[in-house]
Design an enzyme around this catalytic site. Sequence first.
Site, PDB file in Angstrom:
ATOM      1  N   ASN A   1       0.829  -1.206   0.000  1.00  0.00           N
ATOM      2  CA  ASN A   1       0.000   0.000   0.000  1.00  0.00           C
ATOM      3  C   ASN A   1       0.866   1.260   0.000  1.00  0.00           C
ATOM      4  O   ASN A   1       1.949   1.305   0.606  1.00  0.00           O
ATOM      5  CB  ASN A   1      -1.004   0.005   1.158  1.00  0.00           C
ATOM      6  CG  ASN A   1      -0.394  -0.148   2.529  1.00  0.00           C
ATOM      7  OD1 ASN A   1       0.608  -0.829   2.702  1.00  0.00           O
ATOM      8  ND2 ASN A   1      -0.982   0.483   3.521  1.00  0.00           N
TER       9      ASN A   1
ATOM     10  N   CYS B   1      -4.332   0.582  -2.232  1.00  0.00           N
ATOM     11  CA  CYS B   1      -4.095  -0.647  -1.460  1.00  0.00           C
ATOM     12  C   CYS B   1      -3.052  -1.532  -2.145  1.00  0.00           C
ATOM     13  O   CYS B   1      -2.855  -1.460  -3.362  1.00  0.00           O
ATOM     14  CB  CYS B   1      -5.379  -1.459  -1.349  1.00  0.00           C
ATOM     15  SG  CYS B   1      -6.662  -0.683  -0.382  1.00  0.00           S
TER      16      CYS B   1
ATOM     17  N   GLU C   1      -3.196  -4.671  -2.811  1.00  0.00           N
ATOM     18  CA  GLU C   1      -3.761  -5.589  -3.807  1.00  0.00           C
ATOM     19  C   GLU C   1      -3.905  -4.916  -5.169  1.00  0.00           C
ATOM     20  O   GLU C   1      -3.581  -5.491  -6.205  1.00  0.00           O
ATOM     21  CB  GLU C   1      -5.150  -6.068  -3.368  1.00  0.00           C
ATOM     22  CG  GLU C   1      -5.169  -6.874  -2.097  1.00  0.00           C
ATOM     23  CD  GLU C   1      -5.390  -6.014  -0.849  1.00  0.00           C
ATOM     24  OE1 GLU C   1      -4.821  -4.895  -0.768  1.00  0.00           O
ATOM     25  OE2 GLU C   1      -6.114  -6.463   0.036  1.00  0.00           O
TER      26      GLU C   1
HETATM   27  N1  THU Z   1      -5.153  -1.452   2.813  1.00  0.00           N
HETATM   28  C1  THU Z   1      -4.597  -2.311   1.911  1.00  0.00           C
HETATM   29  O1  THU Z   1      -3.521  -2.063   1.374  1.00  0.00           O
HETATM   30  N2  THU Z   1      -5.275  -3.444   1.622  1.00  0.00           N
HETATM   31  C2  THU Z   1      -6.430  -3.829   2.223  1.00  0.00           C
HETATM   32  O2  THU Z   1      -6.962  -4.884   1.866  1.00  0.00           O
HETATM   33  C3  THU Z   1      -7.032  -3.003   3.259  1.00  0.00           C
HETATM   34  C4  THU Z   1      -6.437  -1.661   3.449  1.00  0.00           C
HETATM   35  C5  THU Z   1      -4.406  -0.252   3.151  1.00  0.00           C
HETATM   36  C6  THU Z   1      -4.988   1.053   2.673  1.00  0.00           C
HETATM   37  C7  THU Z   1      -4.421   2.024   3.677  1.00  0.00           C
HETATM   38  O3  THU Z   1      -3.132   2.409   3.266  1.00  0.00           O
HETATM   39  C8  THU Z   1      -4.279   1.228   4.951  1.00  0.00           C
HETATM   40  O4  THU Z   1      -4.332  -0.140   4.557  1.00  0.00           O
HETATM   41  C9  THU Z   1      -5.371   1.488   5.974  1.00  0.00           C
HETATM   42  O5  THU Z   1      -6.617   1.379   5.417  1.00  0.00           O
END
Ligand code: THU
Length: 137
Positions: free
Chosen positions: A50, A61, A63
Amino acid sequence: MTTSKTAAPPLQGLSDYARDARKGAVAPYSNFKVGAALLTVDGEIITGCNVESATYGLTLCAERIAVFKAVSEGFRKFSAVAVVADSHVVTPPCGACRQVLWELCGDIWVHIADLKGHKKTMRLSKLLPEPFDKRFL
Ligand code: THU
């Protein structure tokens, strides 16, 4: 879309890539670091982490970074994604990532794990039942 009733393949190895990718996360606002690793049908692995924005809303994110990297590099067929975060419960992909994964990867295996070794594996269709996609356009 890939759909089969077969058991999930062993995804510990993929999870190790996600755990490693997590170290690259840029998460100064949430301090919540996430790593993802996408497996192609040919065994290639593309990772993501992320990356947050000071505007918050532009944050991406792990993913989606992994899947956009993969697609931009020409990969088109996927079988699994592993996601690793450090949480009190294993963290599933957010709704936006579920949608993007569905559209670009189909019904892949989703393996989620934390740093303590807790893990869970399920099909994306379990996380996103009745999805909207190009079939409706
Ligand atoms: N986040 C992800 O990278 N993947 C997820 O499946 C859930 C949330 C990140 C986004 C943000 O940078 C941090 O986690 C908090 O939401």
